[in-house]
Motif scaffolding. Structure first.
Motif, short mmCIF file in Angstrom:
data_model
loop_
_atom_site.label_atom_id
_atom_site.label_comp_id
_atom_site.label_asym_id
_atom_site.label_seq_id
_atom_site.Cartn_x
_atom_site.Cartn_y
_atom_site.Cartn_z
N CYS A 36 -43.33 0.49 -5.32
CA CYS A 36 -42.96 0.05 -6.82
C CYS A 36 -42.88 -1.58 -6.56
O CYS A 36 -43.25 -2.42 -7.34
CB CYS A 36 -41.58 0.23 -7.69
N GLN A 37 -42.92 -2.10 -5.44
CA GLN A 37 -42.83 -3.53 -5.00
C GLN A 37 -44.16 -4.05 -5.18
O GLN A 37 -44.41 -5.34 -5.64
CB GLN A 37 -42.06 -3.79 -3.77
N CYS A 38 -44.93 -3.31 -4.17
CA CYS A 38 -46.35 -3.88 -3.93
C CYS A 38 -47.50 -3.15 -4.81
O CYS A 38 -48.62 -3.23 -4.81
CB CYS A 38 -46.54 -4.12 -2.53
N GLY A 39 -47.01 -1.77 -5.37
CA GLY A 39 -48.00 -0.91 -5.98
C GLY A 39 -49.00 -0.27 -4.99
O GLY A 39 -49.90 0.21 -5.48
N LYS A 40 -48.57 -0.25 -3.78
CA LYS A 40 -49.54 0.37 -2.97
C LYS A 40 -48.98 1.77 -2.28
O LYS A 40 -48.03 2.02 -2.45
CB LYS A 40 -49.83 -0.53 -1.52
N ARG A 41 -49.82 2.52 -1.74
CA ARG A 41 -49.85 3.89 -1.30
C ARG A 41 -48.69 3.74 -0.13
O ARG A 41 -49.04 2.83 0.79
CB ARG A 41 -50.76 4.57 -0.93
N ILE A 42 -47.90 4.53 0.03
CA ILE A 42 -47.04 4.79 1.39
C ILE A 42 -47.72 5.61 2.57
O ILE A 42 -48.11 6.78 2.06
CB ILE A 42 -45.58 5.04 0.81
N GLU A 43 -47.95 4.97 3.44
CA GLU A 43 -48.65 5.65 4.27
C GLU A 43 -47.70 6.97 4.86
O GLU A 43 -46.71 6.94 4.83
CB GLU A 43 -48.65 4.68 5.92
N ASP A 44 -48.43 7.91 5.12
CA ASP A 44 -47.73 9.37 5.34
C ASP A 44 -47.12 9.80 4.26
O ASP A 44 -46.33 10.54 4.34
CB ASP A 44 -47.25 9.32 6.57
N GLY A 45 -47.24 9.24 3.07
CA GLY A 45 -46.54 9.40 1.66
C GLY A 45 -47.33 10.57 0.71
O GLY A 45 -46.96 10.36 -0.28
N PHE A 46 -48.01 11.16 1.29
CA PHE A 46 -49.02 12.27 0.56
C PHE A 46 -48.20 13.57 0.57
O PHE A 46 -47.74 13.94 1.67
CB PHE A 46 -50.45 12.26 1.02
N HIS A 47 -48.26 14.14 -0.46
CA HIS A 47 -47.49 15.45 -0.81
C HIS A 47 -48.43 16.36 -1.45
O HIS A 47 -48.85 16.11 -2.42
CB HIS A 47 -46.31 15.57 -1.34
N TYR A 48 -48.58 17.62 -0.76
CA TYR A 48 -49.56 18.44 -1.33
C TYR A 48 -48.81 19.32 -2.42
O TYR A 48 -47.39 19.38 -2.45
CB TYR A 48 -50.10 19.59 -0.36
N TYR A 49 -49.33 19.82 -3.38
CA TYR A 49 -48.92 20.69 -4.47
C TYR A 49 -48.77 21.94 -3.75
O TYR A 49 -47.61 22.62 -4.22
CB TYR A 49 -49.71 20.65 -5.68
N ASN A 50 -49.61 22.52 -3.47
CA ASN A 50 -49.71 23.87 -3.03
C ASN A 50 -48.95 24.15 -1.61
O ASN A 50 -49.47 24.40 -0.45
CB ASN A 50 -51.08 24.83 -2.88
N HIS A 51 -47.47 24.47 -1.71
CA HIS A 51 -46.64 24.79 -0.78
C HIS A 51 -46.43 26.22 -0.57
O HIS A 51 -45.92 26.59 -1.54
CB HIS A 51 -45.46 23.94 -0.44
N TYR A 52 -46.98 26.83 0.20
CA TYR A 52 -46.92 27.97 0.61
C TYR A 52 -45.46 28.63 0.72
O TYR A 52 -44.46 28.02 1.08
CB TYR A 52 -47.86 28.88 1.46
N ASP A 53 -45.22 29.95 0.41
CA ASP A 53 -43.76 30.24 0.52
C ASP A 53 -43.34 30.29 1.83
O ASP A 53 -43.64 30.94 2.77
CB ASP A 53 -43.74 32.03 -0.08
N GLY A 54 -42.31 29.55 2.08
CA GLY A 54 -41.65 29.58 3.31
C GLY A 54 -42.35 28.63 4.39
O GLY A 54 -41.66 28.34 5.42
N GLU A 55 -43.56 28.62 4.22
CA GLU A 55 -44.34 27.67 5.25
C GLU A 55 -44.82 26.51 4.90
O GLU A 55 -45.32 26.09 3.81
CB GLU A 55 -45.63 28.67 5.81
#
Ligand SMILES: [Zn+2]
Length: 55
Positions: free
Chosen positions: A28-47
């Motif tokens: 929120c401070q600089c408006g840039k993406r955080i490195e390694d800050g990507f999260h997938y939607y499809n997280h499979y069960d348990g894995e």
């Protein structure tokens, strides 16, 4: 493609930027993406696959 990530040392607050496969954490401070800050939607069960393809 996108090599301009947040470089703030202390990120106080973040927001998210949704895209097709998941969402990015955005500083929120600089408006840039955080490195390694990507999260997938499809997280499979348990894995929690942590293999992110870098093109
Ligand atoms: Zn930042």
């Amino acid at each position: 493609m996108c090599n301009d990530y947040c470089k703030c040392e202390n990120v106080k607050s973040i927001t998210t930027e949704e895209c097709e496969f998941g969402y990015w954490e955005i500083c929120c401070q600089c408006g840039k993406r955080i490195e390694d800050g990507f999260h997938y939607y499809n997280h499979y069960d348990g894995e929690d696959h942590d293999d992110i393809d870098i093109f």
